[in-house]
Write a protein that holds these residues in place. Structure first.
Motif, PDB file in Angstrom:
ATOM      1  N   THR A 255       0.835  -1.195   0.000  1.00 16.30           N
ATOM      2  CA  THR A 255       0.000   0.000   0.000  1.00 16.30           C
ATOM      3  C   THR A 255       0.872   1.248   0.000  1.00 16.30           C
ATOM      4  O   THR A 255       2.040   1.213   0.395  1.00 16.30           O
ATOM      5  CB  THR A 255      -0.910   0.034   1.244  1.00 16.30           C
ATOM      6  OG1 THR A 255      -0.087   0.161   2.420  1.00 16.30           O
ATOM      7  CG2 THR A 255      -1.756  -1.221   1.340  1.00 16.30           C
ATOM      8  N   GLY A 256       0.283   2.357  -0.418  1.00 16.67           N
ATOM      9  CA  GLY A 256       1.021   3.610  -0.396  1.00 16.67           C
ATOM     10  C   GLY A 256       1.467   3.985   1.003  1.00 16.67           C
ATOM     11  O   GLY A 256       2.567   4.506   1.194  1.00 16.67           O
ATOM     12  N   GLU A 257       0.648   3.679   2.000  1.00 19.42           N
ATOM     13  CA  GLU A 257       0.999   4.004   3.379  1.00 19.42           C
ATOM     14  C   GLU A 257       2.245   3.234   3.815  1.00 19.42           C
ATOM     15  O   GLU A 257       3.144   3.788   4.460  1.00 19.42           O
ATOM     16  CB  GLU A 257      -0.169   3.686   4.305  1.00 19.42           C
ATOM     17  CG  GLU A 257       0.080   4.070   5.753  1.00 19.42           C
ATOM     18  CD  GLU A 257      -1.119   3.805   6.644  1.00 19.42           C
ATOM     19  OE1 GLU A 257      -0.949   3.778   7.879  1.00 19.42           O
ATOM     20  OE2 GLU A 257      -2.228   3.612   6.096  1.00 19.42           O
ATOM     21  N   GLU A 258       2.294   1.947   3.454  1.00 20.11           N
ATOM     22  CA  GLU A 258       3.472   1.147   3.800  1.00 20.11           C
ATOM     23  C   GLU A 258       4.729   1.694   3.128  1.00 20.11           C
ATOM     24  O   GLU A 258       5.799   1.806   3.753  1.00 20.11           O
ATOM     25  CB  GLU A 258       3.261  -0.300   3.362  1.00 20.11           C
ATOM     26  CG  GLU A 258       2.238  -1.072   4.152  1.00 20.11           C
ATOM     27  CD  GLU A 258       2.006  -2.445   3.543  1.00 20.11           C
ATOM     28  OE1 GLU A 258       2.701  -3.390   3.938  1.00 20.11           O
ATOM     29  OE2 GLU A 258       1.143  -2.562   2.656  1.00 20.11           O
ATOM     30  N   ALA A 259       4.610   1.997   1.830  1.00 23.79           N
ATOM     31  CA  ALA A 259       5.774   2.477   1.077  1.00 23.79           C
ATOM     32  C   ALA A 259       6.274   3.806   1.624  1.00 23.79           C
ATOM     33  O   ALA A 259       7.487   4.016   1.764  1.00 23.79           O
ATOM     34  CB  ALA A 259       5.417   2.610  -0.401  1.00 23.79           C
ATOM     35  N   ARG A 260       5.359   4.701   1.943  1.00 26.56           N
ATOM     36  CA  ARG A 260       5.760   6.011   2.456  1.00 26.56           C
ATOM     37  C   ARG A 260       6.427   5.900   3.822  1.00 26.56           C
ATOM     38  O   ARG A 260       7.378   6.630   4.126  1.00 26.56           O
ATOM     39  CB  ARG A 260       4.546   6.945   2.509  1.00 26.56           C
ATOM     40  CG  ARG A 260       4.036   7.346   1.130  1.00 26.56           C
ATOM     41  CD  ARG A 260       3.004   8.447   1.223  1.00 26.56           C
ATOM     42  NE  ARG A 260       1.743   7.980   1.785  1.00 26.56           N
ATOM     43  CZ  ARG A 260       0.737   7.514   1.080  1.00 26.56           C
ATOM     44  NH1 ARG A 260       0.841   7.413  -0.233  1.00 26.56           N
ATOM     45  NH2 ARG A 260      -0.379   7.135   1.668  1.00 26.56           N
ATOM     46  N   ARG A 261       5.937   4.977   4.641  1.00 21.75           N
ATOM     47  CA  ARG A 261       6.554   4.770   5.948  1.00 21.75           C
ATOM     48  C   ARG A 261       7.995   4.283   5.790  1.00 21.75           C
ATOM     49  O   ARG A 261       8.901   4.760   6.482  1.00 21.75           O
ATOM     50  CB  ARG A 261       5.746   3.745   6.747  1.00 21.75           C
ATOM     51  CG  ARG A 261       6.251   3.523   8.172  1.00 21.75           C
ATOM     52  CD  ARG A 261       5.381   2.518   8.877  1.00 21.75           C
ATOM     53  NE  ARG A 261       5.472   1.204   8.271  1.00 21.75           N
ATOM     54  CZ  ARG A 261       4.594   0.230   8.441  1.00 21.75           C
ATOM     55  NH1 ARG A 261       3.510   0.439   9.175  1.00 21.75           N
ATOM     56  NH2 ARG A 261       4.767  -0.951   7.874  1.00 21.75           N
ATOM     57  N   SER A 262       8.220   3.338   4.879  1.00 19.54           N
ATOM     58  CA  SER A 262       9.578   2.835   4.648  1.00 19.54           C
ATOM     59  C   SER A 262      10.485   3.924   4.077  1.00 19.54           C
ATOM     60  O   SER A 262      11.653   4.041   4.454  1.00 19.54           O
ATOM     61  CB  SER A 262       9.529   1.636   3.691  1.00 19.54           C
ATOM     62  OG  SER A 262       8.817   0.559   4.254  1.00 19.54           O
ATOM     63  N   TRP A 263       9.961   4.723   3.157  1.00 23.79           N
ATOM     64  CA  TRP A 263      10.716   5.828   2.558  1.00 23.79           C
ATOM     65  C   TRP A 263      11.169   6.817   3.624  1.00 23.79           C
ATOM     66  O   TRP A 263      12.323   7.245   3.661  1.00 23.79           O
ATOM     67  CB  TRP A 263       9.843   6.501   1.507  1.00 23.79           C
ATOM     68  CG  TRP A 263      10.372   7.728   0.837  1.00 23.79           C
ATOM     69  CD1 TRP A 263       9.838   8.981   0.893  1.00 23.79           C
ATOM     70  CD2 TRP A 263      11.503   7.836  -0.050  1.00 23.79           C
ATOM     71  NE1 TRP A 263      10.551   9.863   0.124  1.00 23.79           N
ATOM     72  CE2 TRP A 263      11.580   9.181  -0.475  1.00 23.79           C
ATOM     73  CE3 TRP A 263      12.439   6.922  -0.520  1.00 23.79           C
ATOM     74  CZ2 TRP A 263      12.565   9.646  -1.333  1.00 23.79           C
ATOM     75  CZ3 TRP A 263      13.429   7.385  -1.384  1.00 23.79           C
ATOM     76  CH2 TRP A 263      13.493   8.723  -1.779  1.00 23.79           C
ATOM     77  N   ARG A 264      10.262   7.161   4.518  1.00 23.49           N
ATOM     78  CA  ARG A 264      10.608   8.083   5.601  1.00 23.49           C
ATOM     79  C   ARG A 264      11.673   7.480   6.515  1.00 23.49           C
ATOM     80  O   ARG A 264      12.639   8.147   6.899  1.00 23.49           O
ATOM     81  CB  ARG A 264       9.363   8.441   6.423  1.00 23.49           C
ATOM     82  CG  ARG A 264       8.332   9.275   5.692  1.00 23.49           C
ATOM     83  CD  ARG A 264       7.300   9.843   6.652  1.00 23.49           C
ATOM     84  NE  ARG A 264       6.582   8.801   7.376  1.00 23.49           N
ATOM     85  CZ  ARG A 264       5.433   8.279   6.978  1.00 23.49           C
ATOM     86  NH1 ARG A 264       4.871   8.690   5.835  1.00 23.49           N
ATOM     87  NH2 ARG A 264       4.826   7.359   7.692  1.00 23.49           N
ATOM     88  N   GLU A 265      11.490   6.229   6.866  1.00 24.22           N
ATOM     89  CA  GLU A 265      12.416   5.570   7.783  1.00 24.22           C
ATOM     90  C   GLU A 265      13.820   5.497   7.197  1.00 24.22           C
ATOM     91  O   GLU A 265      14.815   5.813   7.865  1.00 24.22           O
ATOM     92  CB  GLU A 265      11.902   4.161   8.101  1.00 24.22           C
ATOM     93  CG  GLU A 265      12.754   3.380   9.075  1.00 24.22           C
ATOM     94  CD  GLU A 265      12.484   3.742  10.521  1.00 24.22           C
ATOM     95  OE1 GLU A 265      13.243   3.269  11.389  1.00 24.22           O
ATOM     96  OE2 GLU A 265      11.528   4.498  10.784  1.00 24.22           O
ATOM     97  N   LEU A 266      13.926   5.095   5.939  1.00 18.77           N
ATOM     98  CA  LEU A 266      15.248   4.952   5.309  1.00 18.77           C
ATOM     99  C   LEU A 266      15.923   6.311   5.128  1.00 18.77           C
ATOM    100  O   LEU A 266      17.132   6.447   5.350  1.00 18.77           O
ATOM    101  CB  LEU A 266      15.113   4.241   3.965  1.00 18.77           C
ATOM    102  CG  LEU A 266      14.698   2.768   4.026  1.00 18.77           C
ATOM    103  CD1 LEU A 266      14.516   2.212   2.612  1.00 18.77           C
ATOM    104  CD2 LEU A 266      15.712   1.924   4.790  1.00 18.77           C
ATOM    105  N   ALA A 267      15.144   7.315   4.705  1.00 21.22           N
ATOM    106  CA  ALA A 267      15.741   8.638   4.489  1.00 21.22           C
ATOM    107  C   ALA A 267      16.251   9.233   5.804  1.00 21.22           C
ATOM    108  O   ALA A 267      17.346   9.809   5.856  1.00 21.22           O
ATOM    109  CB  ALA A 267      14.725   9.573   3.837  1.00 21.22           C
TER     110      ALA A 267
END
Length: 300
Positions: free
Chosen positions: A128-140
Motif C-alpha cells: 500500500t502507499g501508506e506502507e511504502a511512504r513509511r519505509s521511505w521516511r524511515e530509510l531517508a
C-alpha cells in the motif's frame, strides 16, 4: 554557500502540478510542496543538495545549497518541463481535451537522475502507499543526511547507493521492507552508477536498460521513466489503481491492464501524458469494497 538562478519558462507553468509526481506522501522527507513553492532534497554526482523553487512574476526563482547545488540549478529547466514535447498529441476524449484546456501549465518534468526515484519506486512495489511512504521516511531519516541549507525541518536527502549497501538485515526489517524489495534495491545499488545511463537513453531503451536489474519490472521502470526523464509514453502497467481510473474516465467502466492499454493505444507515444491529464482533471473512479490493510513487517 548559497547558489541562485532565475529562469523564465516561456510557456504556461503550473509549478505544483509539474512537481507533484515527485511527492511521496504528505510527510515526504525529501520533498515539500506548499503555496509558496517547493523544496527538493536529492543526491547528485557532486554530493547532496537542496533546491528551493518559487514563482516571481513570470520567472522561477531557484536557490540551492550543498555540494550538489550546481547540478540541481542546472537541472531546473528540465525539472519543470522545458524538455517536454507534446507535438503531435491529440486530446481525443472530452475528459482529456477539457483537462488540457483548463490546465495548460501541466508538463512532464525530468529530474535527470535515476537513483532517488528508483529507490522510492521499488519501495512502492506490491504494498500500500501508506506502507511504502513509511519505509521511505524511515530509510531517508536513518540512512540519508539532513538536507543542506535552511530547508524545512525534517527534510533529508535520500540514502546514497553506498549507504544502502551498508544497511543490515534487521534495519531493513525495522523499516518495513520485505526481502523481495530489499533484494531489488540492493541489486540496483550495486550498479547505480551505470543505471544513470537510462536517463540518457530515454524512451523504451531506457526502460529496458533498467529492467536488466533483478526485481525491476515493467511497473517500476515506468515509474522511474516518468520522473527521471519525463517519459510521455511510460504507462505504469501493473498498478493497482491506474487501469480502473483510465477505464472509467475513457470508457465508463472498469478495465484491467490489457483494457487500459487498448484505450490508450490511439494516444501513443503520449499514453502517460493522457494518464497525467486524467489524474489532474480531478476525475475519480467509483469506490467499491474494503481498502487493503497495512502490513507491519517490523513486528513479523
Amino acid at each position: 554557500m548559497t547558489s541562485t538562478r532565475a529562469w523564465r519558462p516561456g510557456f504556461p507553468l503550473d509549478l505544483a502540478q509539474v512537481l507533484r509526481p515527485l511527492r511521496r506522501g504528505a510527510g515526504d522527507p525529501a520533498f515539500r510542496l506548499d503555496p509558496s513553492g517547493a523544496w527538493l532534497a536529492a543526491t547528485t554526482d557532486d554530493g547532496p543538495g537542496t533546491l528551493s523553487l518559487t514563482r516571481s512574476s513570470a520567472e522561477v526563482q531557484a536557490t540551492a545549497w550543498g555540494p550538489g547545488a550546481g547540478v540541481l540549478l542546472d537541472g531546473v529547466p528540465a525539472l519543470l518541463g522545458a524538455e517536454d514535447d507534446d507535438s503531435g498529441f491529440e486530446p481525443l476524449h472530452p475528459v482529456i481535451a477539457e483537462a488540457r484546456r483548463s490546465r495548460p501549465g501541466i508538463r512532464l518534468g525530468a529530474t535527470g537522475r535515476v537513483w532517488d526515484v528508483l529507490l522510492a519506486a521499488v519501495l512502492e512495489q506490491k504494498v500500500t502507499g501508506e506502507e511504502a511512504r513509511r519505509s521511505w521516511r524511515e530509510l531517508a531519516r536513518r540512512f540519508g543526511v539532513p538536507a543542506p541549507g535552511p530547508a524545512p525541518e525534517g527534510m533529508f536527502v535520500p540514502p546514497t547507493p553506498v549507504a544502502v549497501l551498508g544497511i543490515q538485515d534487521w534495519e531493513w526489517h525495522k523499516a518495513g521492507v520485505d526481502s523481495a524489495r530489499r533484494r531489488a534495491i540492493t541489486a540496483a545499488a550495486q550498479v547505480a552508477g551505470r543505471l544513470e545511463q537510462a536517463a540518457r537513453l530515454r524512451g523504451v531503451d531506457g526502460r529496458l536498460f533498467l529492467r536488466k536489474v533483478p526485481g525491476i519490472g515493467v511497473w517500476t521502470a515506468a515509474e522511474v521513466a516518468q520522473r527521471a526523464w519525463g517519459d510521455p509514453d511510460a504507462v505504469s502497467v501493473g498498478d493497482f489503481h491506474i487501469p480502473a481510473l483510465v477505464g472509467y474516465a475513457l470508457a465508463g467502466r472498469k478495465t484491467d491492464d490489457r483494457g487500459m492499454l487498448e484505450l490508450l493505444a490511439p494516444y501513443a507515444p503520449h499514453r502517460q501524458r493522457v494518464v497525467r491529464y486524467i489524474e489532474a482533471s480531478g476525475f475519480r473512479k467509483p469506490r467499491f469494497g474494503p481498502r487493503l490493510s497495512v502490513k507491519d513487517y517490523r513486528g513479523m
